[in-house]
Design a protein around this motif. Structure first.
Motif, PDB file in Angstrom:
ATOM      1  N   CYS A   1       0.502  -1.296  -0.027  1.00 28.51           N
ATOM      2  CA  CYS A   1      -0.300   0.132   0.024  1.00 28.51           C
ATOM      3  C   CYS A   1       0.846   1.337  -0.089  1.00 28.51           C
ATOM      4  CB  CYS A   1      -0.858  -0.039   1.262  1.00 28.51           C
ATOM      5  SG  CYS A   1      -1.952  -1.073   1.109  1.00 28.51           S
TER       6      CYS A   1
ATOM      7  N   LEU B   1     -10.939   2.155   5.391  1.00 28.31           N
ATOM      8  CA  LEU B   1     -11.465   3.007   4.221  1.00 28.31           C
ATOM      9  C   LEU B   1     -10.750   3.719   3.346  1.00 28.31           C
ATOM     10  CD1 LEU B   1     -14.836   3.227   4.739  1.00 28.31           C
ATOM     11  CD2 LEU B   1     -14.840   5.204   5.806  1.00 28.31           C
TER      12      LEU B   1
ATOM     13  N   PHE C   1     -10.848  -3.200   6.649  1.00 28.95           N
ATOM     14  CA  PHE C   1     -12.135  -2.415   6.947  1.00 28.95           C
ATOM     15  C   PHE C   1     -12.529  -3.677   7.335  1.00 28.95           C
ATOM     16  CE2 PHE C   1     -16.783  -1.442   5.965  1.00 28.95           C
ATOM     17  CZ  PHE C   1     -17.025   0.215   6.498  1.00 28.95           C
TER      18      PHE C   1
ATOM     19  N   LEU D   1      -7.840   3.690   2.340  1.00 28.95           N
ATOM     20  CA  LEU D   1      -7.063   3.048   1.767  1.00 28.95           C
ATOM     21  C   LEU D   1      -8.301   3.145   0.370  1.00 28.95           C
ATOM     22  CD1 LEU D   1      -4.788   0.301   2.735  1.00 28.95           C
ATOM     23  CD2 LEU D   1      -3.942   2.940   1.978  1.00 28.95           C
ATOM     24  N   MET D   2      -9.329   2.865  -0.680  1.00 29.22           N
ATOM     25  CA  MET D   2     -10.209   2.908  -0.227  1.00 29.22           C
ATOM     26  C   MET D   2     -10.539   4.134  -1.543  1.00 29.22           C
ATOM     27  SD  MET D   2     -12.898  -0.645   0.236  1.00 29.22           S
ATOM     28  CE  MET D   2     -13.353   0.246   2.105  1.00 29.22           C
TER      29      MET D   2
ATOM     30  N   PRO E   1     -15.746   1.771  -8.519  1.00 26.34           N
ATOM     31  CA  PRO E   1     -15.059   3.154  -9.606  1.00 26.34           C
ATOM     32  C   PRO E   1     -13.518   3.032  -8.797  1.00 26.34           C
ATOM     33  CG  PRO E   1     -15.850   3.165  -6.737  1.00 26.34           C
ATOM     34  CD  PRO E   1     -15.637   1.861  -7.308  1.00 26.34           C
ATOM     35  N   VAL E   2     -13.037   1.532  -9.238  1.00 26.03           N
ATOM     36  CA  VAL E   2     -11.678   1.832  -8.843  1.00 26.03           C
ATOM     37  C   VAL E   2     -10.920   0.810 -10.363  1.00 26.03           C
ATOM     38  CG1 VAL E   2      -8.966   1.125  -7.906  1.00 26.03           C
ATOM     39  CG2 VAL E   2     -10.958   1.828  -6.358  1.00 26.03           C
TER      40      VAL E   2
ATOM     41  N   LEU F   1       2.040   2.280  -3.487  1.00 26.16           N
ATOM     42  CA  LEU F   1       0.978   2.672  -4.437  1.00 26.16           C
ATOM     43  C   LEU F   1      -0.329   3.675  -3.674  1.00 26.16           C
ATOM     44  CD1 LEU F   1       0.122  -1.132  -5.409  1.00 26.16           C
ATOM     45  CD2 LEU F   1      -1.018   0.836  -6.851  1.00 26.16           C
TER      46      LEU F   1
ATOM     47  N   PRO G   1      -5.774   7.287  -7.581  1.00 24.12           N
ATOM     48  CA  PRO G   1      -5.501   6.182  -8.109  1.00 24.12           C
ATOM     49  C   PRO G   1      -4.048   6.502  -8.751  1.00 24.12           C
ATOM     50  CG  PRO G   1      -6.834   6.740  -9.882  1.00 24.12           C
ATOM     51  CD  PRO G   1      -6.747   7.568  -9.391  1.00 24.12           C
TER      52      PRO G   1
ATOM     53  N   ALA H   1     -16.152  -0.379  -3.764  1.00 26.39           N
ATOM     54  CA  ALA H   1     -14.779  -1.194  -3.120  1.00 26.39           C
ATOM     55  C   ALA H   1     -13.985  -1.038  -4.742  1.00 26.39           C
ATOM     56  CB  ALA H   1     -14.692  -1.560  -2.077  1.00 26.39           C
TER      57      ALA H   1
ATOM     58  N   LEU I   1      -7.033  -4.584  -0.249  1.00 25.80           N
ATOM     59  CA  LEU I   1      -6.318  -4.673   0.951  1.00 25.80           C
ATOM     60  C   LEU I   1      -7.255  -3.352   1.789  1.00 25.80           C
ATOM     61  CD1 LEU I   1      -2.406  -4.645  -0.424  1.00 25.80           C
ATOM     62  CD2 LEU I   1      -4.343  -6.650   1.188  1.00 25.80           C
ATOM     63  N   GLY I   2      -7.712  -2.627   1.446  1.00 24.41           N
ATOM     64  CA  GLY I   2      -8.288  -1.748   2.269  1.00 24.41           C
ATOM     65  C   GLY I   2      -9.627  -2.578   2.187  1.00 24.41           C
TER      66      GLY I   2
ATOM     67  N   SER J   1      -4.266  -0.560  -8.541  1.00 20.43           N
ATOM     68  CA  SER J   1      -4.718   0.192  -7.474  1.00 20.43           C
ATOM     69  C   SER J   1      -6.210  -0.643  -6.742  1.00 20.43           C
ATOM     70  CB  SER J   1      -5.710   1.167  -8.937  1.00 20.43           C
ATOM     71  OG  SER J   1      -4.700   2.037  -8.792  1.00 20.43           O
TER      72      SER J   1
ATOM     73  N   ALA K   1      -8.536   2.651 -12.833  1.00 23.22           N
ATOM     74  CA  ALA K   1      -7.562   2.882 -12.543  1.00 23.22           C
ATOM     75  C   ALA K   1      -5.940   1.406 -13.065  1.00 23.22           C
ATOM     76  CB  ALA K   1      -6.847   3.476 -10.646  1.00 23.22           C
TER      77      ALA K   1
ATOM     78  N   VAL L   1      -4.651  -2.564  -3.593  1.00 19.85           N
ATOM     79  CA  VAL L   1      -4.600  -1.609  -2.992  1.00 19.85           C
ATOM     80  C   VAL L   1      -6.110  -1.533  -2.414  1.00 19.85           C
ATOM     81  CG1 VAL L   1      -4.489   0.670  -2.086  1.00 19.85           C
ATOM     82  CG2 VAL L   1      -2.394  -0.681  -3.365  1.00 19.85           C
ATOM     83  N   SER L   2      -6.873  -1.131  -3.156  1.00 22.59           N
ATOM     84  CA  SER L   2      -8.291  -1.639  -2.988  1.00 22.59           C
ATOM     85  C   SER L   2      -9.196  -2.410  -2.460  1.00 22.59           C
ATOM     86  CB  SER L   2      -9.509  -0.617  -3.830  1.00 22.59           C
ATOM     87  OG  SER L   2     -10.370  -0.453  -3.367  1.00 22.59           O
TER      88      SER L   2
ATOM     89  N   MET M   1      -7.342   5.282  -3.672  1.00 20.87           N
ATOM     90  CA  MET M   1      -7.559   4.404  -5.064  1.00 20.87           C
ATOM     91  C   MET M   1      -8.408   4.495  -6.117  1.00 20.87           C
ATOM     92  SD  MET M   1      -4.524   2.606  -4.522  1.00 20.87           S
ATOM     93  CE  MET M   1      -3.790   4.029  -3.876  1.00 20.87           C
ATOM     94  N   ILE M   2      -9.972   5.502  -5.106  1.00 23.02           N
ATOM     95  CA  ILE M   2     -10.994   5.649  -5.900  1.00 23.02           C
ATOM     96  C   ILE M   2     -10.334   7.048  -5.946  1.00 23.02           C
ATOM     97  CG2 ILE M   2     -13.294   6.524  -5.684  1.00 23.02           C
ATOM     98  CD1 ILE M   2     -13.508   4.348  -3.878  1.00 23.02           C
TER      99      ILE M   2
END
Lengths: 640, 303
Positions: free
Chosen positions: A275, A315, B115, A317-318, B96-97, A278, A325, B93, B110-111, B104, B100, B107-108, A321-322
């Motif tokens: 993470c 949260l 969470f 992290l997400m 939207p990614v 990135l 990115p 999650a 993993l996030g 990415s 990218a 990472v999302s 990336m949204i």
């Protein structure tokens, strides 16, 4: 040209922006140094600020540890694009080497600093070399596996070395020539000075042939190999260097904590490192440091929310990336003026640069001697037919039961244009792939310049003097045009990691030659003004020219073009023919696969025809034009 | 021999959990080329959902519907709940990614995993919870002279049935063909009139839902559940997926069962402490021998 410009100067990527048109002020001239001084001063002042307690100095220390780890993973993941989710293994090896050797043999920590780097690097070499060829997600699970194996081994306490689940206590602190480092502030400076040195080395590497080779692999592995990059070695180098840095981080961590235990080296830790890279931006050095700061500081700031802080972190992290990115501080490819590429000793003006490529014949003209720049070719062993540059003898390739190329004899005359034609699926590209080393022939032999090149690796064959383009253009899309072409001379250069970091005289000269060659070739195909544009932004036709220029920059004897005119309109095809003929005049030998008969008949000196993997005809263009078997192969036989 | 049989049944049971979770991994991966690292945590969430239902108002469900009825309702509850969670997760999650790129997305994912894990901890606490003995069937009987529990039999039967159903859907139905087509080439699939959104909805509902059932079964089998067990199971299931060949449905089943068997046999006969090391060593060995897993197709890149 200082290192600081590379880290701190955010040069814009403008098309055709001459370097000289910005007003030269004190600020613009010394921006890099000023920013470095300010950053340095802020770092130095931090522990002495009135509101900074020891606790926050320790936080900054941990930011440093994670910055080191982030930078180390950034080499593997960011620069080369290898999916490494077990990087903690190397960190653990560094920490445990330090712990074990310090507590049992009482080796001083400062001696263990390079030693843990070395052992972690050696470990990385051992465990990654058998698996380095695995692709994407498969490599990913293997790195996870390596991480878990290391952690579980530490827990299981083999030979009573690792202390089991409780780990090892009583590790000493570093002692720098009589100065014992033990307070938070001392550790803070100790770590960040080491990071400073590491960053210096990494920036230098980024702007050397090593860093570029890594990026070529990340962008397109096959194209990198076909442009002369020894993909396997450069991947291993990335792992080894990355592991060495992680080993250093492990050493510092162990000496600061005075203890190590397996809980610090879990899969979660590895994914946090992932993470960090990135969040900061792939391949970005300041990004990795910033990413580390976020990952360490974020949970600290939300400490009062106790149970919810990691919830928020997930949260965040997400959301990151949204909404961003590319990371917080993505690496921009340098542009505007060639000084942006970090190469010293180049002329200031573009016009002066292009001719600079010219006078060095060894870089430009196909070499007739056995030594092509840095690479010494093996002695001539094979006797070839008079006037032939390349000959295949009975080249055959079978995929399972399918014979793609069957017993093919191809003859390419020196200094001529030879065309290989045939219906779709005849096996033409497969033959090219055998010549360039992408496929290994099932049987048969390929001779080039008096040497048997059968089954050699593509990057070796290219250094012998065979360059190619691809049927479906394969560039390095996110690199600039000039960086794309700079991959060409790569295989003739020798400078290694150390030379790149130290900027040795030889390395600087080599870099200058590489840019000059690239500039010359870029100009030759008429793309000089797009030098700082990313390759992916070029229109299709220009991408073809860029690919040809990249192949030319390897200074090949033989240039193999796979359907160069496909996708070009009539006018563009005519321009292409002019360019190809000019190349022959310059001394190159050409081998084409071509469907456009106007091109084939217009410029070829010799034509070979392939159908169903076999040679059905060979001869002068006009003879082929009227050959009955060739017409049948293309149009089908009249049954009645 | 009795030990061997015990280890075998035990291994198959764990293996079937792995296989069910691996199926979800593989389905999502096949279509999205996304390693859904949060998948293991959905499994854990499923376990907690089943637990909550079973203990709610002094095991009302079990009291009213009997042991087996209660179990079935808990599984159905987890199935639906986790299916919904999976779809929501994709919306929040991942969708939207997508533009990218893959890294990415990792990472999302993993996030999302962090969470979910911490969400479970915030709701149910950091200490392990236990399925009460009263809700778990404990009949033992002898099968061909060897002792098994009725729970093991039910778990095995149910998992194999589920796997067969999934296999049937993916391989034998028209909708399955749409899934496979989407996995191979999404844009061509769209051109052929396949509504890719429906396919994505389906795999993100069904994949995690299977994990949800596995979560409840795991809770019934081991009784103790903890908020961070998703990591371990996720990792194991991911290993199983790769072992069988990622994106391959029968591969995921075989990988999962094989992993469970190897683990429990190694633990039973050689060493419990080193079993996970053994699993990863085997995985690496298999990948060296077959770089795309046991059933994975060899992919040759067109040059």
């Amino acid at each position: 040209m200082g290192i600081t410009e590379n880290i701190l100067k955010r040069v814009g990527l403008g098309v055709n922006k001459p370097s000289g048109d910005q007003p030269s002020t004190f600020w613009s001239r010394n921006r890099g140094w000023l920013l470095l001084t300010i950053t340095g001063a802020l770092f130095a002042a931090y522990p002495f600020l009135p509101f900074i307690s020891d606790y926050w100095i320790d936080v900054a220390f941990f930011v440093g540890i994670y910055a080191l780890l982030g930078l180390s993973l950034n080499i593997v993941l960011g620069e080369v694009g290898l999916f490494d989710l077990g990087h903690t293994a190397f960190y653990a090896v560094g920490a445990y080497v330090t712990a074990i050797l310090n507590t049992t043999l009482h080796v001083p920590i400062i001696v263990l600093l390079p030693l843990s780097a070395l052992i972690a690097a050696g470990f990385a070499f051992l465990v990654t070399s058998p698996v380095i060829h695995l692709k994407g997600d498969y490599l990913c699970i293997v790195t996870i596996g390596i991480g878990e194996i290391v952690r579980l081994t530490m827990i299981n306490n083999p030979f009573n070395l690792t202390g089991g689940p409780n780990g090892i206590n009583g590790i000493g602190g570093p002692n720098l020539f009589g100065l014992a480092i033990n307070s938070s502030t001392q550790f803070y400076f100790y770590t960040w000075i080491i990071i400073g040195i590491v960053v210096f080395g990494l920036v230098r590497l980024q702007h050397s042939r090593i860093g570029r080779a890594w990026n070529y692999i990340r962008e397109d592995e096959t194209a990198a190999e076909a442009s002369g990059v020894d993909v396997r070695s450069y991947k291993l180098l990335a792992f080894v260097l990355g592991a060495a840095l992680a080993g250093i981080a492990g050493n510092i961590y162990a000496s600061k904590q005075m203890s190590v235990s397996p809980q610090s080296f879990t899969f979660i830790e590895s994914s946090l490192l992932f993470c960090i890279v990135l969040l900061g931006g792939l391949g970005s050095i300041p990004g990795s440091i910033l990413g580390a700061a976020v990952v360490v500081v974020f949970p600290e700031v939300f400490r009062q929310f106790a149970t919810y802080r990691l919830l928020f972190f997930g949260l965040a992290l997400m959301l990151m990336m949204i909404f961003r990115p590319g990371g917080m501080w993505p690496r921009k490819r340098e542009g505007t003026g060639l000084d942006g590429l970090g190469i010293r000793g180049l002329p200031k003006k573009d016009e002066d640069l292009i001719p600079l490529g010219k006078p060095d014949p060894a870089m430009l003209k196909p070499s007739t001697t056995a030594v092509v720049r840095g690479v010494k070719l093996p002695p001539v062993t094979v006797v070839m037919d008079e006037g032939m540059l390349l000959q295949t003898h009975g080249a055959t390739l079978k995929f399972g039961g399918l014979t793609a190329v069957n017993n093919f004899d191809l003859n390419v005359r020196t200094g001529k244009i030879t065309s290989l034609i045939g219906p779709n699926g005849a096996g033409k590209t497969t033959l090219f792939n055998m010549i360039t080393g992408i496929y290994k022939p099932t049987s048969g032999q390929i001779d080039f310049l008096g040497r048997d090149i059968t089954g050699l690796k593509p990057h070796t064959i290219i250094s012998y003097g065979i360059a190619r383009t691809f049927q479906n253009i394969r560039l390095f899309p996110s690199l600039t045009c000039i960086e794309n072409i700079m991959s060409g001379p790569h295989c003739h250069a020798r400078s290694g990691t150390w030379a790149a970091i130290m900027h040795t005289i030889g390395e600087v000269r080599e870099e200058r030659d590489i840019v000059a060659t690239a500039a010359y070739r870029l100009d030759q195909v008429g793309l000089w003004k797009y030098r700082n544009e990313l390759a992916k932004n070029l229109p299709y036709g220009k991408q073809r020219y860029l690919e040809i220029a990249r192949a030319l920059a390897t200074a090949p004897h033989l240039l193999i073009l796979d359907e160069p005119s496909s996708g070009l309109n009539d006018r563009e095809s005519e321009d292409l023919m002019v360019l190809l003929q000019a190349l022959v005049k310059e001394g190159f030998t050409l081998l084409l696969i071509e469907h456009d008969m106007q091109v084939v008949m217009g410029i070829s000196d010799w034509v070979a025809v392939m159908d169903m993997g076999q040679k059905i005809a060979e001869g002068l263009p006009k003879d082929i034009y009227n050959n009955q078997r060739v017409i049948e192969a293309y149009l089908g036989k009249e049954d009645d | 021999m009795a030990t061997f049989f015990e280890q075998l049944i035990n291994g198959l049971t764990i293996g079937s959990f792995y296989a069910l979770v691996a199926l979800g991994y593989s389905m999502v991966y096949g279509v999205m080329k996304l390693i859904n690292f949060a998948h293991g945590d959905l499994f854990a969430l499923g376990s907690y959902l089943g637990y909550t239902l079973l203990i709610a108002s002094s095991s009302w469900v079990t009291v009213h519907f009997g042991l087996w009825g209660g179990m079935a309702i808990a599984m159905l509850f987890a199935f639906v709940g986790i299916g919904l969670a999976g779809v929501l997760m994709e919306r929040i999650a991942y969708r939207p990614v997508y533009p990218a790129g893959r890294l990415s997305l990792v990472v999302s994912a993993l996030g999302m995993s962090i969470f979910l894990q911490n969400g479970i901890m915030a709701i149910w606490g950091s200490r392990p919870q236990a399925y009460p003995a009263a809700v778990v069937p404990s009949t033992r009987f002898s099968l061909l002279g060897l002792p098994v529990t009725s729970l093991q039999v039910v778990i095995l039967l149910l998992s194999f049935t589920l796997m067969l159903v999934i296999w049937f859907i993916v391989e034998k139905t028209t909708f399955g063909a749409a899934i496979r087509a989407t996995a191979l080439d999404r844009s061509t699939a769209t051109l052929m009139g396949i509504d890719v959104r429906v396919v994505i909805f389906f795999i993100f509902a069904l994949g995690p839902a299977l994990g949800g059932i596995a979560g409840v079964m795991n809770g019934l089998y081991y009784r103790a559940i903890s908020f961070n067990m998703g990591w371990t199971y996720g990792l194991k299931a991911f290993t199983a997926t790769i072992l069988g060949g990622i994106g391959n449905i029968p591969g995921a089943m075989i990988g999962g069962l094989l992993l469970g068997l190897m683990e429990s046999l190694f633990a039973g006969y050689i060493s419990g402490a080193w079993k996970d090391v053994f699993v990863f060593v085997i995985l690496i060995a298999v990948l060296l021998w077959r770089p795309t897993g046991l059933l994975g197709e060899k992919t040759a890149e067109k040059v």
